[in-house]
Design a protein around this motif. Structure first.
Motif, PDB file in Angstrom:
ATOM      1  N   GLU A 182       0.847  -1.182   0.000  1.00 32.31           N
ATOM      2  CA  GLU A 182       0.000   0.000   0.000  1.00 32.31           C
ATOM      3  C   GLU A 182       0.887   1.237   0.000  1.00 32.31           C
ATOM      4  N   ILE A 183       0.446   2.291  -0.713  1.00 37.19           N
ATOM      5  CA  ILE A 183       1.222   3.524  -0.814  1.00 37.19           C
ATOM      6  C   ILE A 183       0.316   4.700  -0.471  1.00 37.19           C
ATOM      7  N   TRP A 184       0.845   5.610   0.366  1.00 39.33           N
ATOM      8  CA  TRP A 184       0.125   6.832   0.720  1.00 39.33           C
ATOM      9  C   TRP A 184       1.055   8.031   0.614  1.00 39.33           C
ATOM     10  N   VAL A 185       0.520   9.141   0.145  1.00 41.36           N
ATOM     11  CA  VAL A 185       1.208  10.426   0.221  1.00 41.36           C
ATOM     12  C   VAL A 185       0.677  11.155   1.445  1.00 41.36           C
ATOM     13  N   ALA A 186       1.566  11.611   2.303  1.00 45.03           N
ATOM     14  CA  ALA A 186       1.192  12.375   3.494  1.00 45.03           C
ATOM     15  C   ALA A 186       1.608  13.818   3.263  1.00 45.03           C
ATOM     16  N   THR A 187       0.634  14.724   3.150  1.00 41.64           N
ATOM     17  CA  THR A 187       0.936  16.093   2.772  1.00 41.64           C
ATOM     18  C   THR A 187       0.327  17.094   3.740  1.00 41.64           C
ATOM     19  N   ASP A 188       0.745  18.350   3.605  1.00 38.37           N
ATOM     20  CA  ASP A 188       0.213  19.428   4.430  1.00 38.37           C
ATOM     21  C   ASP A 188      -0.537  20.449   3.578  1.00 38.37           C
ATOM     22  N   ASP A 189      -0.768  20.123   2.308  1.00 40.27           N
ATOM     23  CA  ASP A 189      -1.329  21.124   1.400  1.00 40.27           C
ATOM     24  C   ASP A 189      -2.419  20.502   0.529  1.00 40.27           C
ATOM     25  N   PRO A 190      -3.597  21.138   0.462  1.00 40.94           N
ATOM     26  CA  PRO A 190      -4.691  20.566  -0.327  1.00 40.94           C
ATOM     27  C   PRO A 190      -4.388  20.467  -1.815  1.00 40.94           C
ATOM     28  N   ARG A 191      -3.476  21.303  -2.322  1.00 43.27           N
ATOM     29  CA  ARG A 191      -3.126  21.209  -3.738  1.00 43.27           C
ATOM     30  C   ARG A 191      -2.452  19.879  -4.054  1.00 43.27           C
ATOM     31  N   ILE A 192      -1.589  19.445  -3.148  1.00 43.99           N
ATOM     32  CA  ILE A 192      -0.932  18.149  -3.349  1.00 43.99           C
ATOM     33  C   ILE A 192      -1.934  17.012  -3.180  1.00 43.99           C
ATOM     34  N   LEU A 193      -2.785  17.124  -2.161  1.00 43.06           N
ATOM     35  CA  LEU A 193      -3.810  16.106  -1.926  1.00 43.06           C
ATOM     36  C   LEU A 193      -4.687  15.933  -3.163  1.00 43.06           C
ATOM     37  N   HIS A 225      -4.113  16.827  -6.227  1.00 42.19           N
ATOM     38  CA  HIS A 225      -3.339  16.359  -7.372  1.00 42.19           C
ATOM     39  C   HIS A 225      -3.164  14.842  -7.314  1.00 42.19           C
ATOM     40  N   VAL A 226      -2.792  14.313  -6.168  1.00 33.76           N
ATOM     41  CA  VAL A 226      -2.593  12.867  -6.037  1.00 33.76           C
ATOM     42  C   VAL A 226      -3.900  12.122  -6.303  1.00 33.76           C
ATOM     43  N   GLU A 227      -4.984  12.624  -5.741  1.00 32.87           N
ATOM     44  CA  GLU A 227      -6.269  11.954  -5.928  1.00 32.87           C
ATOM     45  C   GLU A 227      -6.753  12.047  -7.378  1.00 32.87           C
ATOM     46  N   SER A 228      -6.271  13.046  -8.138  1.00 37.41           N
ATOM     47  CA  SER A 228      -6.700  13.210  -9.534  1.00 37.41           C
ATOM     48  C   SER A 228      -6.238  12.057 -10.412  1.00 37.41           C
ATOM     49  N   TRP A 229      -5.141  11.410 -10.043  1.00 38.21           N
ATOM     50  CA  TRP A 229      -4.707  10.222 -10.791  1.00 38.21           C
ATOM     51  C   TRP A 229      -4.866   8.951  -9.952  1.00 38.21           C
ATOM     52  N   HIS A 230      -5.831   9.040  -9.009  1.00 35.04           N
ATOM     53  CA  HIS A 230      -6.288   7.884  -8.231  1.00 35.04           C
ATOM     54  C   HIS A 230      -5.229   7.353  -7.273  1.00 35.04           C
ATOM     55  N   GLY A 231      -4.300   8.227  -6.879  1.00 32.55           N
ATOM     56  CA  GLY A 231      -3.389   7.868  -5.805  1.00 32.55           C
ATOM     57  C   GLY A 231      -4.055   8.082  -4.454  1.00 32.55           C
ATOM     58  N   LYS A 232      -3.445   7.561  -3.424  1.00 34.74           N
ATOM     59  CA  LYS A 232      -3.974   7.715  -2.066  1.00 34.74           C
ATOM     60  C   LYS A 232      -3.186   8.801  -1.336  1.00 34.74           C
ATOM     61  N   ALA A 233      -3.906   9.712  -0.694  1.00 33.47           N
ATOM     62  CA  ALA A 233      -3.247  10.799   0.025  1.00 33.47           C
ATOM     63  C   ALA A 233      -4.024  11.136   1.280  1.00 33.47           C
ATOM     64  N   VAL A 234      -3.310  11.684   2.264  1.00 36.57           N
ATOM     65  CA  VAL A 234      -3.923  12.061   3.528  1.00 36.57           C
ATOM     66  C   VAL A 234      -3.330  13.390   3.978  1.00 36.57           C
ATOM     67  N   MET A 235      -4.184  14.251   4.538  1.00 41.10           N
ATOM     68  CA  MET A 235      -3.725  15.543   5.048  1.00 41.10           C
ATOM     69  C   MET A 235      -3.110  15.365   6.436  1.00 41.10           C
ATOM     70  N   THR A 236      -1.981  16.023   6.640  1.00 41.05           N
ATOM     71  CA  THR A 236      -1.300  16.003   7.935  1.00 41.05           C
ATOM     72  C   THR A 236      -0.949  17.428   8.336  1.00 41.05           C
ATOM     73  N   SER A 237      -0.463  17.585   9.543  1.00 44.44           N
ATOM     74  CA  SER A 237      -0.190  18.903  10.104  1.00 44.44           C
ATOM     75  C   SER A 237       0.881  19.658   9.316  1.00 44.44           C
ATOM     76  N   SER A 238       0.762  20.976   9.311  1.00 45.90           N
ATOM     77  CA  SER A 238       1.780  21.825   8.673  1.00 45.90           C
ATOM     78  C   SER A 238       2.917  22.155   9.635  1.00 45.90           C
ATOM     79  N   HIS A 239       2.836  21.651  10.853  1.00 42.96           N
ATOM     80  CA  HIS A 239       3.830  22.004  11.875  1.00 42.96           C
ATOM     81  C   HIS A 239       4.929  20.966  12.051  1.00 42.96           C
ATOM     82  N   HIS A 240       4.909  19.899  11.295  1.00 44.29           N
ATOM     83  CA  HIS A 240       5.938  18.876  11.443  1.00 44.29           C
ATOM     84  C   HIS A 240       7.301  19.411  11.016  1.00 44.29           C
TER      85      HIS A 240
END
Length: 253
Positions: free
Chosen positions: A45-56, A58-73
């Protein structure tokens, strides 16, 4: 073993804002990383962990899996740990694959995963023999020394070890040096422990996160690879990236 790969991808970057979305011959950098991992065939399984809705989005637009995470890491390790907890994933191994390495190879992933055939291994990473003096003295390429069980003893931006009684231009002829390739794999419970650790003096001195883990007593098993890795840190790196892309596609065709 069930293996999950998490790709931490933040939008803000001092040297390269929006780097995960940078175009590389018609595909974004983050899509190329994702697809390289999928093509390797050794990750469940592959996930992109991002802090920005643009990346989220974009990943979902080509059916990838992504999840929003904190911008403070402060680190990708922290972002991976949050994603793992949010998604309630229970793999045997978690891979932390940097989102700016579009040339990741199957061999890299296989070598990392193979380290966990030893049940005592809690953290694994990769190293590659140093090829020339320029690499040896490049502070942007951390070096690593290991014990006889291939556990890391120390990482440094300086050449380690110091070869006494030999001129520096003879060091590579008298000792095998290794540079660190910054991919990591963890047992899930260890990943959650690591992000709770306080910063340490050696980590602060060298600006290398993995020294925090060593100073707190954790062991890092090092897998050896002869295949190099190339990270894209600046817009200027993109031109070299395109050349490498052509070479890679020729080699794999």
């Amino acid at each position: 073993m069930r293996v999950v790969a998490i790709i931490p991808a933040r939008y803000a970057s001092t040297r390269f804002p929006g780097k995960p979305l940078a175009d590389i011959a018609g595909k974004s950098m983050i899509q190329r990383v994702y697809e390289r991992i999928a093509k390797a065939g050794c990750v469940d399984e592959i996930w992109v962990a991002t802090d920005d809705p643009r990346i989220l989005q974009h990943v979902e637009s080509w059916h990838g899996k992504a999840v929003m995470t904190s911008s403070h890491h402060q680190t990708g390790t922290e972002r991976c740990a949050e994603a793992l907890g949010q998604l309630r994933l229970t793999p045997d191994i978690v891979l932390n694959v940097q989102g700016d390495e579009p040339f990741i190879r199957r061999e890299h992933l296989q070598t990392l995963i193979a380290c966990f055939e030893d049940q005592e291994v809690m953290i694994a990473s990769l190293m590659k023999p140093v090829q020339d003096m320029q690499e040896l003295h490049n502070p942007h390429l951390p070096k690593v020394v290991t014990d006889q069980q291939m556990n890391a003893m120390y990482f440094s931006r300086q050449p380690v070890p110091f070869v006494r009684d030999q001129p520096q231009d003879q060091w590579l002829a008298t000792h095998r040096f290794y540079k660190h390739i910054g991919m990591y794999a963890f047992r899930p419970h260890i990943l959650h422990e690591l992000v709770k650790l306080a910063a340490t003096p050696l980590e602060k001195a060298e600006k290398l996160e993995q020294l925090r883990w060593l100073e707190h007593g954790y062991r890092i098993r090092m897998g050896v690879t002869d295949i190099d890795q190339f990270s894209i840190d600046t817009p200027e790196d993109l031109q070299r990236c395109l050349q490498l892309l052509d070479q890679l596609e020729d080699r794999e065709s």
